[in-house]
Motif scaffolding. Structure first.
Motif, PDB file in Angstrom:
ATOM      1  N   GLY A 141      54.632  36.021  63.776  1.00  0.00           N
ATOM      2  CA  GLY A 141      53.732  36.389  64.866  1.00  0.00           C
ATOM      3  C   GLY A 141      52.290  36.533  64.419  1.00  0.00           C
ATOM      4  O   GLY A 141      51.815  35.823  63.527  1.00  0.00           O
ATOM      5  N   LYS A 142      51.610  37.462  65.011  1.00  0.00           N
ATOM      6  CA  LYS A 142      50.175  37.658  64.823  1.00  0.00           C
ATOM      7  C   LYS A 142      49.854  38.119  63.400  1.00  0.00           C
ATOM      8  O   LYS A 142      50.544  38.961  62.835  1.00  0.00           O
ATOM      9  CB  LYS A 142      49.666  38.684  65.825  1.00  0.00           C
TER      10      LYS A 142
ATOM     11  N   CYS B  14      59.137  35.953  68.201  1.00  0.00           N
ATOM     12  CA  CYS B  14      58.269  36.764  69.059  1.00  0.00           C
ATOM     13  C   CYS B  14      57.150  35.870  69.582  1.00  0.00           C
ATOM     14  O   CYS B  14      57.022  34.707  69.178  1.00  0.00           O
ATOM     15  CB  CYS B  14      57.698  37.965  68.290  1.00  0.00           C
ATOM     16  N   SER B  15      56.335  36.422  70.464  1.00  0.00           N
ATOM     17  CA  SER B  15      55.180  35.685  70.960  1.00  0.00           C
ATOM     18  C   SER B  15      54.086  35.685  69.892  1.00  0.00           C
ATOM     19  O   SER B  15      54.094  36.522  68.983  1.00  0.00           O
ATOM     20  CB  SER B  15      54.651  36.331  72.236  1.00  0.00           C
TER      21      SER B  15
ATOM     22  N   SER C  32      60.448  45.491  65.013  1.00  0.00           N
ATOM     23  CA  SER C  32      59.132  45.602  65.634  1.00  0.00           C
ATOM     24  C   SER C  32      58.741  47.068  65.639  1.00  0.00           C
ATOM     25  O   SER C  32      59.510  47.928  65.209  1.00  0.00           O
ATOM     26  CB  SER C  32      59.165  45.061  67.065  1.00  0.00           C
TER      27      SER C  32
ATOM     28  N   GLY D 183      55.161  32.957  65.343  1.00  0.00           N
ATOM     29  CA  GLY D 183      56.293  33.533  66.060  1.00  0.00           C
ATOM     30  C   GLY D 183      57.528  32.662  66.074  1.00  0.00           C
ATOM     31  O   GLY D 183      58.605  33.131  66.450  1.00  0.00           O
TER      32      GLY D 183
ATOM     33  N   SER E  90      51.246  36.794  69.948  1.00  0.00           N
ATOM     34  CA  SER E  90      50.424  38.011  69.981  1.00  0.00           C
ATOM     35  C   SER E  90      51.168  39.238  69.456  1.00  0.00           C
ATOM     36  O   SER E  90      50.576  40.315  69.339  1.00  0.00           O
ATOM     37  CB  SER E  90      49.956  38.286  71.412  1.00  0.00           C
ATOM     38  N   GLU E  91      52.459  39.095  69.145  1.00  0.00           N
ATOM     39  CA  GLU E  91      53.254  40.211  68.644  1.00  0.00           C
ATOM     40  C   GLU E  91      53.399  40.125  67.128  1.00  0.00           C
ATOM     41  O   GLU E  91      53.084  39.104  66.515  1.00  0.00           O
ATOM     42  CB  GLU E  91      54.647  40.196  69.275  1.00  0.00           C
ATOM     43  N   GLN E  92      53.919  41.199  66.540  1.00  0.00           N
ATOM     44  CA  GLN E  92      54.222  41.231  65.113  1.00  0.00           C
ATOM     45  C   GLN E  92      55.658  41.701  64.914  1.00  0.00           C
ATOM     46  O   GLN E  92      56.066  42.731  65.455  1.00  0.00           O
ATOM     47  CB  GLN E  92      53.285  42.183  64.363  1.00  0.00           C
ATOM     48  N   ARG E  93      56.409  40.938  64.132  1.00  0.00           N
ATOM     49  CA  ARG E  93      57.783  41.332  63.817  1.00  0.00           C
ATOM     50  C   ARG E  93      58.143  40.895  62.407  1.00  0.00           C
ATOM     51  O   ARG E  93      57.541  39.977  61.843  1.00  0.00           O
ATOM     52  CB  ARG E  93      58.776  40.715  64.808  1.00  0.00           C
TER      53      ARG E  93
END
Length: 310
Positions: free
Chosen positions: A118-119, A85-86, A62, A29, A88-91
Motif C-alpha cells: 500500500g501507501k 489493500c487500496s 492494519s 497494494g 491509500s492504505e497501509q498493511r
C-alpha cells in the motif's frame, strides 16, 4: 521474501521442496504470490500440473487489527495476484499456499515474514513516539518464549527521559540472554533525498570491565525484492552513557521505497531503548539548515537495565 517448504500430498506422498515468495507489484497494494510446484512423489513418479491445484491464504495487519482469509481457491499454475489493500492504505501481509490433488492436500506453508503493502510514508520520515504513541504504522516480531517484546513507553513509566524530551520512546525487554525481537516499518519512500540516511538513538549504560553492554542492534532493509542486513552495532562500542546516535547510509536505495527493520539481541543487559528514528538526507547536508537543540537528560534508573546472569 521467500520461504522453503516440503509438499506432502496424501495421495501421491510427494515430498519435494520448493519456495513460496510474495512481492508487491508496481501497483501499490497488489501483491503477487509465487511458488514452485512439486515435481515427484516419493516413488519418483512425476506429478503433472493438471493434477495439482492450490489454495492461497493471506493474513493482513492494519491499524484496525489482523485478519486471515482465503484469497485463492483451486488456483492453477504457480502464481496468484492478491489485492491486499487500496493504494491509500497501509498493511502488512503474510501468505500461505496449500497444494492439493484429488487424493488430499499438503500442509500449509507460509512466506517467512510479513511484507509491507500500500501507501509509502514520505521522507523526511520521523518517528519520535511522542507521548508514548506511534506516529506511523509499525509491526513487531516478538519472542514470547523468552518474554522478549517491544513496546512504546513514556518517560515516567520507565524512569528515563526520552532522547528528544517528548515523553515517549521504544523499549525492548527480555527475561533472559540470547533472545531477539524485531520492529519493522511500513514502506518509506526515499524519493527526493540525495543522500538518504537512517538514524536513531539507543540508550547506553556502558558498564565497565567484563560487564560492558554487549547488546546488539541489527539494521536490515527490504527493497521489495530481498531483505539485506546493512549494519550491526554493539552498544559496548560506545564509550559514553546516555543516548547514542546510530546511523547507516541508505544511498544504495536512493529514490526507491524501502522497509526498515531493527532487530535487538539481548546479550547481558535485559533492555534496549530506541528513540527518534529518522530517514532524511545526511546529517552533514542538513546541519547548516538546522538549529541546535540542547536536551538535558535525566539519569536513568539503573534497575531498568538489569544484568543477565544466564
Amino acid at each position: 521474501y521467500g520461504g522453503k517448504y516440503d509438499w506432502c500430498s496424501k495421495k501421491y506422498h510427494c515430498c519435494s521442496s520448493g519456495t513460496v515468495r510474495a512481492r508487491e507489484t508496481d501497483t501499490d497494494g497488489i501483491v503477487t504470490v509465487t511458488w514452485e510446484a512439486p515435481e515427484l512423489d516419493n516413488n519418483n513418479s512425476p506429478l503433472t500440473d493438471e493434477a495439482l491445484r492450490y489454495d492461497v491464504f493471506m493474513t493482513s495487519r492494519s491499524a484496525a487489527g489482523t485478519e486471515t482469509r482465503q484469497v485463492g481457491t483451486d488456483v492453477r499454475g504457480t502464481s496468484h495476484a492478491v489485492t491486499v489493500c487500496s493504494p491509500s492504505e497501509q498493511r502488512f501481509a503474510e501468505f500461505s499456499v496449500v497444494a492439493k490433488t484429488e487424493g488430499g492436500q499438503a500442509r500449509e506453508v507460509f512466506t517467512p515474514e510479513f511484507i509491507p503493502a500500500g501507501k509509502a510514508d514520505e521522507a523526511p520520515f520521523v518517528e519520535s513516539f511522542k507521548g508514548a504513541r506511534e506516529e506511523h504504522f509499525w509491526g513487531y516480531y516478538d519472542d514470547y518464549s523468552f518474554g522478549c517484546t517491544w513496546y512504546v513507553t513514556d518517560d515516567y513509566t520507565f524512569d528515563l527521559t526520552s532522547q528528544d524530551a517528548d515523553n515517549g520512546f521504544l523499549v525492548m525487554e527480555s527475561e533472559s540472554a540470547g533472545s531477539q525481537a524485531e520492529i519493522y516499518s511500513s514502506k518509506i519512500s526515499l524519493e527526493g533525498l540525495e543522500a538518504p540516511v537512517l538514524s536513531f538513538y539507543s540508550y547506553n549504560l556502558k558498564g565497565s570491565g567484563e560487564n560492558l553492554n554487549n547488546n546488539t542492534i541489527e539494521i536490515s532493509v527490504y527493497d521489495g525484492t530481498e531483505k539485506k542486513s546493512v549494519k550491526t552495532v554493539t552498544m559496548a562500542d560506545y564509550n559514553e552513557d546516555g543516548w547514542q546516535r546510530i546511523s547507516v547510509s541508505l544511498a544504495d536505495y536512493a529514490g526507491r521505497d524501502v522497509q526498515l527493520l531493527l532487530k535487538g539481541t539481548i546479550v547481558n543487559f535485559l533492555t534496549i531503548a530506541i528513540d527518534n528514528i529518522r530517514v532524511d538526507d545526511s546529517f552533514e547536508r542538513n546541519l547548516t539548515a538546522s538549529s541546535m537543540v540542547l536536551i538535558i537528560v535525566a539519569p536513568i534508573d539503573f534497575r531498568k537495565f538489569m544484568w543477565s546472569t544466564n
